[in-house]
Design a protein around this motif. Structure first.
Motif, PDB file in Angstrom:
ATOM      1  N   UNK A  15       0.782  -1.226   0.000  1.00 45.92           N
ATOM      2  CA  UNK A  15       0.000   0.000   0.000  1.00 45.92           C
ATOM      3  C   UNK A  15       0.822   1.288   0.000  1.00 45.92           C
ATOM      4  N   UNK A  16       2.141   1.202   0.021  1.00 45.39           N
ATOM      5  CA  UNK A  16       2.974   2.399  -0.027  1.00 45.39           C
ATOM      6  C   UNK A  16       3.593   2.559  -1.413  1.00 45.39           C
ATOM      7  N   UNK A  17       3.523   3.781  -1.937  1.00 40.62           N
ATOM      8  CA  UNK A  17       4.118   4.119  -3.230  1.00 40.62           C
ATOM      9  C   UNK A  17       5.531   4.639  -2.963  1.00 40.62           C
ATOM     10  N   UNK A  18       6.480   3.731  -2.947  1.00 46.16           N
ATOM     11  CA  UNK A  18       7.828   4.115  -2.525  1.00 46.16           C
ATOM     12  C   UNK A  18       8.520   5.097  -3.457  1.00 46.16           C
ATOM     13  N   UNK A  19       8.440   4.970  -4.784  1.00 52.82           N
ATOM     14  CA  UNK A  19       9.083   5.995  -5.616  1.00 52.82           C
ATOM     15  C   UNK A  19       8.577   7.411  -5.286  1.00 52.82           C
ATOM     16  N   UNK A  20       7.290   7.527  -5.018  1.00 54.76           N
ATOM     17  CA  UNK A  20       6.742   8.842  -4.648  1.00 54.76           C
ATOM     18  C   UNK A  20       7.303   9.298  -3.302  1.00 54.76           C
ATOM     19  N   UNK A  21       7.397   8.373  -2.331  1.00 53.57           N
ATOM     20  CA  UNK A  21       7.934   8.741  -1.021  1.00 53.57           C
ATOM     21  C   UNK A  21       9.411   9.129  -1.118  1.00 53.57           C
ATOM     22  N   UNK A  22      10.169   8.428  -1.964  1.00 54.09           N
ATOM     23  CA  UNK A  22      11.579   8.809  -2.145  1.00 54.09           C
ATOM     24  C   UNK A  22      11.680  10.224  -2.707  1.00 54.09           C
TER      25      UNK A  22
ATOM     26  N   UNK B  17      11.100 -11.982  -0.539  1.00 57.00           N
ATOM     27  CA  UNK B  17      10.096 -12.997  -0.860  1.00 57.00           C
ATOM     28  C   UNK B  17      10.744 -14.321  -1.257  1.00 57.00           C
ATOM     29  N   UNK B  18      11.936 -14.239  -1.832  1.00 51.51           N
ATOM     30  CA  UNK B  18      12.679 -15.428  -2.243  1.00 51.51           C
ATOM     31  C   UNK B  18      14.154 -15.163  -2.064  1.00 51.51           C
ATOM     32  N   UNK B  19      14.957 -15.581  -3.027  1.00 50.13           N
ATOM     33  CA  UNK B  19      16.388 -15.319  -2.981  1.00 50.13           C
ATOM     34  C   UNK B  19      16.623 -13.808  -3.072  1.00 50.13           C
ATOM     35  N   UNK B  20      17.492 -13.289  -2.235  1.00 53.54           N
ATOM     36  CA  UNK B  20      17.596 -11.830  -2.074  1.00 53.54           C
ATOM     37  C   UNK B  20      17.887 -11.113  -3.384  1.00 53.54           C
ATOM     38  N   UNK B  21      18.898 -11.554  -4.120  1.00 55.07           N
ATOM     39  CA  UNK B  21      19.279 -10.810  -5.317  1.00 55.07           C
ATOM     40  C   UNK B  21      18.191 -10.831  -6.381  1.00 55.07           C
ATOM     41  N   UNK B  22      17.371 -11.876  -6.382  1.00 57.41           N
ATOM     42  CA  UNK B  22      16.287 -11.952  -7.367  1.00 57.41           C
ATOM     43  C   UNK B  22      15.247 -10.861  -7.148  1.00 57.41           C
ATOM     44  N   UNK B  23      15.186 -10.324  -5.930  1.00 55.34           N
ATOM     45  CA  UNK B  23      14.192  -9.303  -5.620  1.00 55.34           C
ATOM     46  C   UNK B  23      14.725  -7.895  -5.591  1.00 55.34           C
ATOM     47  N   UNK B  24      15.914  -7.658  -6.144  1.00 55.31           N
ATOM     48  CA  UNK B  24      16.527  -6.329  -6.059  1.00 55.31           C
ATOM     49  C   UNK B  24      16.259  -5.437  -7.267  1.00 55.31           C
ATOM     50  N   UNK B  25      15.349  -5.846  -8.133  1.00 56.75           N
ATOM     51  CA  UNK B  25      15.052  -5.015  -9.299  1.00 56.75           C
ATOM     52  C   UNK B  25      14.609  -3.608  -8.929  1.00 56.75           C
ATOM     53  N   UNK B  26      13.877  -3.474  -7.834  1.00 56.56           N
ATOM     54  CA  UNK B  26      13.364  -2.169  -7.419  1.00 56.56           C
ATOM     55  C   UNK B  26      14.480  -1.179  -7.102  1.00 56.56           C
ATOM     56  N   UNK B  27      15.629  -1.681  -6.576  1.00 58.61           N
ATOM     57  CA  UNK B  27      16.676  -0.781  -6.100  1.00 58.61           C
ATOM     58  C   UNK B  27      17.768  -0.529  -7.140  1.00 58.61           C
ATOM     59  N   UNK B  28      17.815  -1.331  -8.193  1.00 63.03           N
ATOM     60  CA  UNK B  28      18.897  -1.213  -9.174  1.00 63.03           C
ATOM     61  C   UNK B  28      19.044   0.199  -9.727  1.00 63.03           C
ATOM     62  N   UNK B  29      17.959   0.917 -10.033  1.00 64.78           N
ATOM     63  CA  UNK B  29      18.153   2.266 -10.579  1.00 64.78           C
ATOM     64  C   UNK B  29      18.820   3.241  -9.611  1.00 64.78           C
ATOM     65  N   UNK B  30      18.826   2.899  -8.320  1.00 58.09           N
ATOM     66  CA  UNK B  30      19.354   3.820  -7.310  1.00 58.09           C
ATOM     67  C   UNK B  30      20.781   3.498  -6.889  1.00 58.09           C
ATOM     68  N   UNK B  31      21.249   2.289  -7.202  1.00 51.09           N
ATOM     69  CA  UNK B  31      22.563   1.871  -6.703  1.00 51.09           C
ATOM     70  C   UNK B  31      23.690   2.396  -7.597  1.00 51.09           C
TER      71      UNK B  31
END
Length: 258
Positions: free
Chosen positions: A218-225, A244-258
């Motif tokens: 329920x949180x829109x994180x890009x907007x909050x950032x 939710x599963x293997x950690x690196x598999x779920x890092x798509x959300x943060x890739x643009x920021x790293x």
């Protein structure tokens, strides 16, 4: 642009703890946080940070006897000596790890106890921590924990945290602003970002309600950032979520920021 720290207590659990530093660096993180460092010598952790070019940005004081229901000692009347010993030990780790922030854990108030007595004990102990940490340029953080996660914790609302910071009245005491807990208790995170700006020094994130990667719920994180950028927030954002599963598999959300 927000900057993110991997939480090694919750992320990269596919690896032994000391190997999580390597995994976080390989994934592109430049900083890490975790709950507790005390199972390892400080110099061993410092070496892992240096080897991987990582900055330690946060850890907590010791939780006490978790099996007995404790979750921090700083608010517990009669436990001042133990609480201050934990604060002193955390300071030594913070110096060794060059860590700018330490969360001093308040503790749980048993049902029927006088919460005002616990609050006053907490205020005195946080002032002790602030005065000890100040010569080293280290901030003391306090964090509101939501009742579904930690029932009967001393305080659960960001407004309570802000009032405590004002009462403690030390320039190096700040809120640890966890959006997951805040959404469960207060809501309206965008308003809190604006109205509490300058009073929080570290942020943590997770999806709500499941506490997974911050790319659903329920949180829109890009907007909050973007709101954090608007208020000029310069601190780190800790990724305190359960993959939710293997950690690196779920890092798509943060890739643009790293």
């Amino acid at each position: 642009m927000p900057k993110f720290a991997a939480n090694l207590s919750m992320m990269f659990n596919e690896h032994a703890f000391l190997d999580r530093f390597d995994a976080a660096a390989a994934a592109g993180f430049k900083a890490v946080e975790f709950l507790f460092p005390y199972d390892f010598p400080a110099d061993q952790l410092a070496e892992k940070l240096q080897q991987n070019g990582l900055q330690q940005v946060l850890f907590n004081t010791a939780p006490g006897d978790v099996s007995a229901g404790e979750w921090g000692l700083a608010a517990l009347p009669g436990r001042e000596q133990d609480a201050r010993a934990d604060i002193d030990r955390a300071l030594q780790y913070a110096i060794a790890l060059k860590c700018p922030n330490v969360h001093v854990m308040a503790g749980v108030v048993p049902p029927g106890e006088d919460i005002a007595h616990y609050r006053e004990t907490f205020i005195r102990n946080i002032r002790y921590a602030a005065d000890a940490f100040a010569p080293h340029g280290i901030k003391v953080l306090i964090e509101a924990l939501s009742p579904p996660i930690k029932p009967n914790y001393l305080f659960s609302s960001q407004h309570q945290a802000a009032e405590l910071v004002a009462t403690i009245d030390r320039p190096n005491v700040f809120i640890q602003f966890d959006f997951f807990h805040a959404q469960l208790v207060d809501g309206n995170i965008g308003n809190l970002i604006a109205t509490l700006a300058g009073r929080y020094a570290h942020i943590q994130i997770a999806s709500v309600p499941d506490r997974n990667e911050p790319d659903d719920g329920e949180l829109n994180y890009p907007w909050l950032f973007a709101q954090l950028d608007k208020v000029g927030y310069q601190g780190w954002i800790g990724c305190e979520y359960k993959p939710r599963g293997e950690t690196t598999a779920g890092l798509g959300w943060v890739k643009p920021y790293l």
